[in-house]
Design a protein around this motif. Structure first.
Motif, PDB file in Angstrom:
ATOM      1  N   PHE A 272       0.855  -1.176   0.000  1.00 12.59           N
ATOM      2  CA  PHE A 272       0.000   0.000   0.000  1.00 12.59           C
ATOM      3  C   PHE A 272       0.896   1.232   0.000  1.00 12.59           C
ATOM      4  O   PHE A 272       1.787   1.361   0.840  1.00 12.59           O
ATOM      5  N   THR A 273       0.689   2.121  -0.978  1.00 12.23           N
ATOM      6  CA  THR A 273       1.521   3.324  -1.062  1.00 12.23           C
ATOM      7  C   THR A 273       1.247   4.210   0.154  1.00 12.23           C
ATOM      8  O   THR A 273       0.205   4.079   0.801  1.00 12.23           O
TER       9      THR A 273
ATOM     10  N   ILE B 240       9.345  -0.494   0.159  1.00 11.01           N
ATOM     11  CA  ILE B 240       9.943  -1.226  -0.966  1.00 11.01           C
ATOM     12  C   ILE B 240      11.438  -1.465  -0.730  1.00 11.01           C
ATOM     13  O   ILE B 240      11.970  -2.519  -1.088  1.00 11.01           O
ATOM     14  N   ALA B 241      12.099  -0.514  -0.076  1.00 14.50           N
ATOM     15  CA  ALA B 241      13.533  -0.701   0.193  1.00 14.50           C
ATOM     16  C   ALA B 241      13.763  -1.872   1.154  1.00 14.50           C
ATOM     17  O   ALA B 241      14.804  -2.535   1.083  1.00 14.50           O
TER      18      ALA B 241
ATOM     19  N   SER C 220       6.467  -2.151 -12.665  1.00 12.77           N
ATOM     20  CA  SER C 220       5.133  -2.741 -12.639  1.00 12.77           C
ATOM     21  C   SER C 220       4.106  -1.684 -13.038  1.00 12.77           C
ATOM     22  O   SER C 220       3.342  -1.879 -13.965  1.00 12.77           O
ATOM     23  N   GLY C 221       4.098  -0.558 -12.347  1.00 15.60           N
ATOM     24  CA  GLY C 221       3.122   0.489 -12.647  1.00 15.60           C
ATOM     25  C   GLY C 221       1.693   0.011 -12.532  1.00 15.60           C
ATOM     26  O   GLY C 221       0.773   0.566 -13.114  1.00 15.60           O
TER      27      GLY C 221
ATOM     28  N   LEU D 184      10.911   3.874  -6.930  1.00 22.35           N
ATOM     29  CA  LEU D 184       9.573   3.969  -6.374  1.00 22.35           C
ATOM     30  C   LEU D 184       9.075   2.564  -6.068  1.00 22.35           C
ATOM     31  O   LEU D 184       9.600   1.582  -6.581  1.00 22.35           O
ATOM     32  N   THR D 185       8.034   2.485  -5.258  1.00 20.36           N
ATOM     33  CA  THR D 185       7.393   1.197  -5.005  1.00 20.36           C
ATOM     34  C   THR D 185       7.028   0.546  -6.336  1.00 20.36           C
ATOM     35  O   THR D 185       7.316  -0.633  -6.566  1.00 20.36           O
ATOM     36  N   GLU D 186       6.423   1.326  -7.229  1.00 19.75           N
ATOM     37  CA  GLU D 186       5.879   0.779  -8.483  1.00 19.75           C
ATOM     38  C   GLU D 186       6.970   0.350  -9.464  1.00 19.75           C
ATOM     39  O   GLU D 186       6.669  -0.191 -10.520  1.00 19.75           O
TER      40      GLU D 186
END
Lengths: 96, 498
Positions: free
Chosen positions: B149-150, B195-196, B360-361, B292-294
């Motif tokens: 979840f962002t 994400i890291a 992914s996006g 980024l996460t995505e």
């Protein structure tokens, strides 16, 4: 054969994952690799017995094929009788 | 390829080598693999749709990540710092979930019992017991490995999806298998829901670099653990680095000689801070990672040599690179585009677009990729003539004053050059004349006389131009940040709503 496909040697323990390249027959120890390993193990061709190394990426001369060795073995990889080469790694700094 | 192959390969190569250290326990790759297989059996039997983690970093995060992957179930680490209301909403979106961690809180949040709940210790011991009986089955390949979840700094959290293919492409593109020597260790202090934190587990295990987990970041403990475990690598967000630097500055006994590489990212790094760090740790290589996460973590980086070259250079263009995020990875493409989606030449500011297998996006609700596979990051930036990427805030943060686009970053940089200003944020404020105008929030250093509004306006007028001069100014004791050090601009904007 598509990227992500796992191929197994019929003559040794080698397993590779296809990263790039379709329609080519990858051999290990001189024998075509398969998705399902047969019960009986074949005999490797002495010309293709220099072994595979885990984590190394192997490519053909024109760069149309790339596979990642995920299990090492005694056979070595080839396409149409030409040995695949280890791809030079360009190291990147660790970023996470 | 399934991400579990990463752990499998490490365990096949050296099953006894220590792969992860958490508190008193040292886990070999073989032990981690057995536990992950056990976890895969356990979660598969539960028939839950997601495997969630509500916990600080521990071995459970690694076991759950790989176990969920083997079972073909998305792994969803949750932010334990969220309020009960927000967390309940997220838990509802992933029901029925197999939730690991703070069992008391989870039961309180979902009293109807729609989830399977296990404490960390019960989960780990069940996984270890089931592990011996597990067989290595062929794992699903193209499914969702991780759902994050962002952080929702601008809107409600979005469920970003990372498929096995995205994460594996990232790892294969950036890490050489087994490349770490047995002495190397990576200190991981980012939380597991970032994400890291995910990328750290995957990268370090693939490199076979021992992971040392610090569950809750605290500078004193970080320094002590880095010394005790002879840590060679670490990833930090800028706020963490700033706190460590402050501690090193005030101490004569810190032993960080083993620390050869520090990478940083996840937020804006002030040039002043990285210069200070480079001077204090002259033998350490610094890497700035932007991602980024995505995008499954890093898409551009500024490496150790580039840091030192910029630090030593008299050429202003080379020196400026300390403020950049470096160049795109060889495996991704980056473009800067204008509002109509047209690519912009070097030097011009626009929105950053990225394309590559690791990108992914994709969200649970929709994919944000365009028809050619490009992901609009919503980050604003520009590239110099040599391909170095500079960030200038979120695309949504742009202040549009009478048709002119103003980047908050340029105003903030000028404000931060004032000796009395400790922190500053520029945001759009409603203006009847211009549509939007500039509002600034400034934080003075403690016990310092605050500069007058006229002085601040003159500073910006002299250094930039009149359109950048703030219409409204507020003085705060601190700016609102989230726990990862991201400025919450929507909170700053609220200050100007009346």
């Amino acid at each position: 054969m598509k990227s992500g496909t796992k191929l197994k040697s019929t003559v040794c323990d080698t397993e590779v994952m296809v990263i790039r390249g379709t329609g080519l027959v990858v051999s290990c120890g001189g024998a075509p690799m398969v998705e399902e390993r047969p019960a009986e193990r074949g005999t490797p061709d002495p010309a293709f017995c220099s072994g595979t190394l885990i984590g190394k990426r192997y490519v053909d001369a024109i760069g149309s094929l790339e596979v990642l060795c995920v299990k090492p073995g005694k056979g070595s990889l080839s396409v149409q009788g030409v040995a695949l080469q280890i791809k030079d790694a360009k190291p990147l700094p660790a970023s996470d | 390829m399934n991400i579990s192959l990463i752990l499998q390969m490490a365990a096949d190569t050296e099953p006894e080598r220590i792969g992860l250290v958490c508190e008193a326990r040292r886990w070999s790759y073989g032990a981690l693999l057995r536990a992950a297989r056990g976890a895969a059996l356990t979660v598969a039997k539960s028939t839950c749709s997601h495997v969630a983690l509500l916990d600080e970093s521990s071995e459970a995060a690694a076991i759950a990540l790989f176990g969920a992957a083997m079972a073909g179930i998305p792994y969803v680490p949750l932010n334990y710092r969220l309020s009960n209301t927000d967390l309940t909403a997220l838990l509802n979106r992933i029901a029925p979930a197999y939730v690991i961690g703070d069992d008391e809180r989870i039961r309180q949040l979902s009293p109807k019992g729609s989830h399977v709940v296990r404490s960390r210790s019960v989960f780990v011991s069940e996984a270890e017991m089931a592990g011996d009986a597990a067989i290595s089955a062929e794992e699903p390949e193209d499914g969702i490995a991780v759902q994050l979840f962002t952080s929702g700094t601008t809107a409600a959290p979005k469920a970003a999806l990372l498929r096995h293919g995205n994460l594996v492409s990232y790892i294969l593109g950036t890490v050489e298998f087994g490349s770490a020597s047995p002495e190397e260790a990576a200190l991981v202090s980012v939380p597991p829901y970032h994400i890291a934190g995910i990328a750290a587990l995957l990268s370090s295990i693939y490199a076979m670099r021992r992971i040392v987990l610090l569950p809750a970041f605290e500078p004193e403990e970080w320094i002590a653990l880095a010394a005790a475990e002879r840590v060679s690598n670490a990833f930090l967000v800028p706020t963490m680095l700033s706190r460590i630097i402050a501690r090193i500055d005030s101490s004569t006994t810190t032993d960080l000689r083993s620390l050869r590489f520090i990478s940083y990212g996840g937020g804006r790094m002030p040039v002043e801070l990285i210069e200070r760090a480079l001077a204090l740790l002259p033998d350490t290589g610094f890497t700035n990672a932007y991602g980024l996460t995505e995008t499954s973590s890093t898409i551009a980086l500024l490496g150790p040599e580039e840091h030192r070259a910029a630090q030593a250079s008299n050429d202003p263009n080379v020196r400026a690179r300390l403020g950049s995020v470096g160049r795109p990875l060889p495996t991704v493409q980056i473009e800067i585009r204008d509002e109509d989606g047209k690519p912009l030449p070097p030097g011009e500011r626009g929105e950053i677009y990225v394309r590559g297998e690791q990108v992914s996006g994709e969200y649970r609700e929709r994919s944000a990729l365009d028809s050619q596979g490009w992901f609009p990051t919503r980050d604003a930036g520009w590239m110099d003539a040599d391909g170095y990427l500079f960030l200038s805030g979120r695309a949504d943060d742009v202040i549009v004053r009478g048709g002119e686009n103003i980047s908050p970053g340029e105003i903030e940089d000028v404000l931060l050059s004032h000796p009395v200003i400790a922190d500053a944020a520029a945001v759009a404020v409603p203006s009847t004349e211009w549509g939007e105008a500039v509002g600034i929030a400034v934080v003075p250093r403690p016990d310092q006389p605050l500069p007058s509004e006229d002085e601040l306006r003159a500073l910006i007028r002299d250094r930039l131009r009149s359109s950048r001069v703030p219409e409204r100014i507020v003085v705060l004791e601190a700016l609102p940040y989230n726990e990862m050090g991201k400025l919450l601009r929507r909170e700053v904007r609220k200050l100007f709503q009346n």
